[in-house]
Design an enzyme around this catalytic site. Structure first.
Site, PDB file in Angstrom:
ATOM      1  N   HIS A 127       7.947 -21.001 -17.641  1.00  0.00           N
ATOM      2  CA  HIS A 127       8.264 -21.944 -18.723  1.00  0.00           C
ATOM      3  C   HIS A 127       9.558 -22.654 -18.322  1.00  0.00           C
ATOM      4  O   HIS A 127      10.462 -22.017 -17.763  1.00  0.00           O
ATOM      5  CB  HIS A 127       8.569 -21.197 -20.032  1.00  0.00           C
ATOM      6  N   CYS A 166      13.667 -17.919 -25.823  1.00  0.00           N
ATOM      7  CA  CYS A 166      12.262 -17.694 -26.199  1.00  0.00           C
ATOM      8  C   CYS A 166      12.147 -17.249 -27.663  1.00  0.00           C
ATOM      9  O   CYS A 166      11.167 -17.563 -28.338  1.00  0.00           O
ATOM     10  CB  CYS A 166      11.617 -16.622 -25.333  1.00  0.00           C
TER      11      CYS A 166
HETATM   12  N1  ARG Z   1       4.895 -13.088 -23.119  1.00  0.00           N
HETATM   13  C1  ARG Z   1       5.178 -14.440 -23.507  1.00  0.00           C
HETATM   14  C2  ARG Z   1       4.310 -15.400 -22.706  1.00  0.00           C
HETATM   15  O1  ARG Z   1       4.088 -15.162 -21.540  1.00  0.00           O
HETATM   16  C3  ARG Z   1       6.641 -14.743 -23.300  1.00  0.00           C
HETATM   17  C4  ARG Z   1       7.023 -16.092 -23.796  1.00  0.00           C
HETATM   18  C5  ARG Z   1       8.455 -16.397 -23.525  1.00  0.00           C
HETATM   19  N2  ARG Z   1       8.855 -17.586 -24.169  1.00  0.00           N
HETATM   20  C6  ARG Z   1       9.541 -18.585 -23.612  1.00  0.00           C
HETATM   21  N3  ARG Z   1       9.941 -19.544 -24.383  1.00  0.00           N
HETATM   22  N4  ARG Z   1       9.764 -18.642 -22.336  1.00  0.00           N
HETATM   23  O2  ARG Z   1       3.832 -16.384 -23.217  1.00  0.00           O
END
Ligand code: ARG
Length: 270
Positions: A169, A263
């Site tokens: 991300h 996150c």
């Molecule tokens: N386990 C989640 C996923 O893989 C973690 C999300 C983390 N969020 C972020 N904004 N990077 O989607």
């Protein structure tokens, strides 16, 4: 003497990690069925909320839902700019049901929610800089969604390609310090995207892989205070030299799911 930085009060939306767990693996940090200490996760998450509140920020909450272990990662459910809400369409089928709950929260709070047609994971990949949207693609949010975001907000959207699966991300590889500057980990981006960032932000703070693996790029800045993982010590020291105030908040338990401070935080910008 470094500059004196001025904080701006923020409004955040968060979701308690009552049902937090690692039940599936959709990024390289996740080992399915690894044990998560929910009590520790709750304590760590509470310390983030207290840190925000004690720095004058407003924190609103949404009820967690059983069976949605990643719902704590509020950033992924929308991007809100100028009071307009662009919702999410998750890549992973396991996360898709989260959107309904967030959309309901926004509607109850008086916002209309735009439903994207293409895969798009909110502030995970769409980062508002104050002037334009920096938009990640490569693992989750699609180029097609970037086009939808630009059409919806009428703000320029700058597409950046992510190349390292650990930084899947955009908010794991870059964060905004204030209207003028950002921090990023260059190696997480394609060569062309690195050049784009260097042109836009010649004075950016560049982070190392150690800073990035400590989730130091998954930080939240209010323009002065930077809520940051204590493990990202080197980066915190560099921010301090630039006149920012690092506020360490340890969310180590959330690393098991590939998440950190940002996150867990959705910013509602009016
Ligand atoms: N386990 C989640 C996923 O893989 C973690 C999300 C983390 N969020 C972020 N904004 N990077 O989607």
């Amino acid at each position: 003497m470094p500059e004196t930085r001025v904080p701006r009060r923020r409004r955040f939306l968060v979701c308690e990690p009552r049902h937090f767990a690692v039940q599936y693996a959709i990024n390289p940090w996740m080992q399915p069925d690894v044990r998560v200490d929910v009590d520790l996760a709750q304590q760590q998450w509470q310390s983030l909320i207290s840190a925000y509140r004690s720095h004058g920020h407003t924190v609103e909450t949404l009820e967690p839902v059983t069976g949605l272990p990643d719902m704590v990662f509020a950033a992924n459910s929308a991007v809100v700019v100028g009071g307009r809400v662009f919702g999410s369409l998750f890549h992973a089928p396991e996360r898709r049901p989260e959107s309904t709950h967030y959309d309901t929260w926004f509607k109850t709070a008086g916002f209309d929610v735009y439903r994207p047609e293409s895969v798009c994971e909110g502030e995970g990949d769409l980062v508002w800089t104050g002037r334009y949207v920096l938009a990640g693609t490569g693992f989750r949010t699609t180029r097609e969604a970037h086009r939808e975001v630009q059409e919806f907000f009428g703000h320029p959207v700058i597409s950046l390609t992510l190349v390292d699966p650990y930084f899947y991300h955009l908010d794991t590889a870059l964060f905004v310090l204030d209207d003028d500057n950002i921090v990023y980990y260059p190696e997480a981006f394609s060569a062309g995207s690195r050049e784009v960032l260097a042109r836009l932000y010649p004075d950016a703070v560049l982070a190392t892989r150690d800073d990035a693996t400590a989730f130091g790029l998954n930080s939240v800045s209010d323009g002065r205070n930077v809520f940051i993982a204590p493990q990202a010590e080197a980066l915190a020291a560099r921010l301090d030299e630039r006149g920012y105030v690092p506020v360490p908040v340890d969310l180590s338990e959330f690393r098991k799911a590939g998440g950190g401070i940002k996150c867990c935080t959705q910013e509602i910008r009016s």
